[in-house]
Design an enzyme around this catalytic site. Structure first.
Site, PDB file in Angstrom:
ATOM      1  N   ASP A   1      47.736  24.050  25.527  1.00  0.00           N
ATOM      2  CA  ASP A   1      48.346  24.438  26.796  1.00  0.00           C
ATOM      3  C   ASP A   1      49.843  24.709  26.635  1.00  0.00           C
ATOM      4  O   ASP A   1      50.485  24.213  25.707  1.00  0.00           O
ATOM      5  CB  ASP A   1      48.205  23.298  27.814  1.00  0.00           C
ATOM      6  CG  ASP A   1      46.773  23.088  28.266  1.00  0.00           C
ATOM      7  OD1 ASP A   1      45.870  23.748  27.733  1.00  0.00           O
ATOM      8  OD2 ASP A   1      46.569  22.249  29.168  1.00  0.00           O
TER       9      ASP A   1
ATOM     10  N   HIS B   1      47.035  29.415  32.748  1.00  0.00           N
ATOM     11  CA  HIS B   1      47.657  28.117  33.042  1.00  0.00           C
ATOM     12  C   HIS B   1      48.802  28.345  34.047  1.00  0.00           C
ATOM     13  O   HIS B   1      49.909  27.864  33.843  1.00  0.00           O
ATOM     14  CB  HIS B   1      48.160  27.542  31.714  1.00  0.00           C
ATOM     15  CG  HIS B   1      48.444  26.067  31.725  1.00  0.00           C
ATOM     16  ND1 HIS B   1      47.535  25.134  32.137  1.00  0.00           N
ATOM     17  CD2 HIS B   1      49.548  25.352  31.321  1.00  0.00           C
ATOM     18  CE1 HIS B   1      48.057  23.922  32.001  1.00  0.00           C
ATOM     19  NE2 HIS B   1      49.273  24.030  31.525  1.00  0.00           N
TER      20      HIS B   1
ATOM     21  N   HIS C   1      54.774  27.239  34.990  1.00  0.00           N
ATOM     22  CA  HIS C   1      54.173  25.918  34.847  1.00  0.00           C
ATOM     23  C   HIS C   1      54.569  25.029  36.030  1.00  0.00           C
ATOM     24  O   HIS C   1      55.463  24.190  35.940  1.00  0.00           O
ATOM     25  CB  HIS C   1      54.599  25.278  33.522  1.00  0.00           C
ATOM     26  CG  HIS C   1      53.660  24.191  33.091  1.00  0.00           C
ATOM     27  ND1 HIS C   1      53.642  22.952  33.685  1.00  0.00           N
ATOM     28  CD2 HIS C   1      52.683  24.167  32.157  1.00  0.00           C
ATOM     29  CE1 HIS C   1      52.710  22.215  33.108  1.00  0.00           C
ATOM     30  NE2 HIS C   1      52.106  22.935  32.178  1.00  0.00           N
TER      31      HIS C   1
ATOM     32  N   HIS D   1      49.222  20.519  23.094  1.00  0.00           N
ATOM     33  CA  HIS D   1      50.282  21.352  23.690  1.00  0.00           C
ATOM     34  C   HIS D   1      51.134  22.015  22.610  1.00  0.00           C
ATOM     35  O   HIS D   1      51.672  21.313  21.748  1.00  0.00           O
ATOM     36  CB  HIS D   1      51.154  20.488  24.610  1.00  0.00           C
ATOM     37  CG  HIS D   1      50.366  19.884  25.744  1.00  0.00           C
ATOM     38  ND1 HIS D   1      49.572  18.765  25.571  1.00  0.00           N
ATOM     39  CD2 HIS D   1      50.216  20.271  27.032  1.00  0.00           C
ATOM     40  CE1 HIS D   1      48.965  18.487  26.716  1.00  0.00           C
ATOM     41  NE2 HIS D   1      49.336  19.378  27.625  1.00  0.00           N
TER      42      HIS D   1
HETATM   43 ZN   LIG Z   1      50.482  22.417  31.044  1.00  0.00          ZN
END
Ligand SMILES: [Zn+2]
Length: 240
Positions: free
Chosen positions: A44, A95, A99, A188
């Site tokens: 992500d 995503h 963010h 991540h």
């Molecule tokens: Zn995230």
């Protein structure tokens, strides 16, 4: 009642309670795959110009296919990394455009952001994303609007890799414990997100390198989310 208290109540009703209900009951979300003997790595918050290419090199070296849930705005800034992900057989999911937690996003903005992100990725790769993962796993009461268009993919194992203090060895141990059948692992590849440590993806890549050199890991089949999910032609997907 102060304005701050009213705002807090609204956020709880709009975001916190739906998030708890959706995640507890597994409503329309997928936490595990269906392909026996397979495991799905997901990353992500990227693409990140420094860490993502290193990660792609590592995945290529070990012949591992993964899924990247990318931030639309960053995809627009780094189309060459998105192109490389696609060309090397990885899958790209959404995503959000920025963010931001869905607790603070109105449905129309969320829809527009996802549409914009999907278009950016489709323009680069020729393929429209079909999977979505909300930042921090946060939903709101209008999540069903998103789920009509994209399948929402959560995770089986989340390992705290966004914090440097976990350390390479600590993360390697957590990764080893996550090698369970049909698992979806979230990691991540950017440390720029609020709450993350800037250099944490460096530890993540080192720990993943140690893992992929393990015999047990080499025997697993590392697949994309589509490969993990598309095998169930006559089985019903369970959110388990
Ligand atoms: Zn995230």
């Amino acid at each position: 009642m102060t304005a701050a208290f009213i705002l807090l109540c609204l956020i709880i009703i709009y975001g916190v309670i739906p998030t708890i209900l959706i995640r507890q009951m597994g409503l329309g979300i997928y936490k595990k795959g269906l392909k026996e003997g397979a495991i799905a790595l997901t990353f992500d918050d990227g693409p990140d110009p420094y860490y993502t290419p290193q990660l792609l090199d590592l995945l290529k070296k070990h012949g591992v296919k993964a899924t990247f849930f990318v931030v639309g705005k960053k995809a627009k800034q780094h189309p060459e990394i998105i192109r490389r992900m696609h060309e090397e057989g990885h899958e790209i999911g959404l995503h959000n455009y920025r963010h931001v937690s869905n607790w603070f996003v109105l449905p129309l903005f969320l829809q527009q952001g996802l549409h914009k992100s999907a278009r950016i990725i489709e323009e680069i790769t020729g393929q429209r994303p079909i999977y979505y993962r909300p930042p921090w796993g946060h939903f709101n009461i209008f999540t069903w609007l998103v789920q009509a268009k994209y399948k929402t993919i959560m995770w089986t194992h989340i390992l705290g890799d966004w914090k440097e203090r976990v350390g390479v060895h600590g993360l390697f141990q957590r990764l080893k414990n996550s090698l369970t059948d049909r698992a979806i692992i979230v990691l991540h590849d950017s440390g720029e997100t609020f709450g993350a440590d800037e250099k944490a993806p460096g530890n993540m890549i080192s720990a993943l390198e140690l893992l992929l050199e393990e015999e047990k890991a080499q025997k697993m089949e590392w697949v994309t989310i589509s490969d993990m999910m598309n095998v169930q032609t006559n089985k019903q997907i369970s959110s388990m």
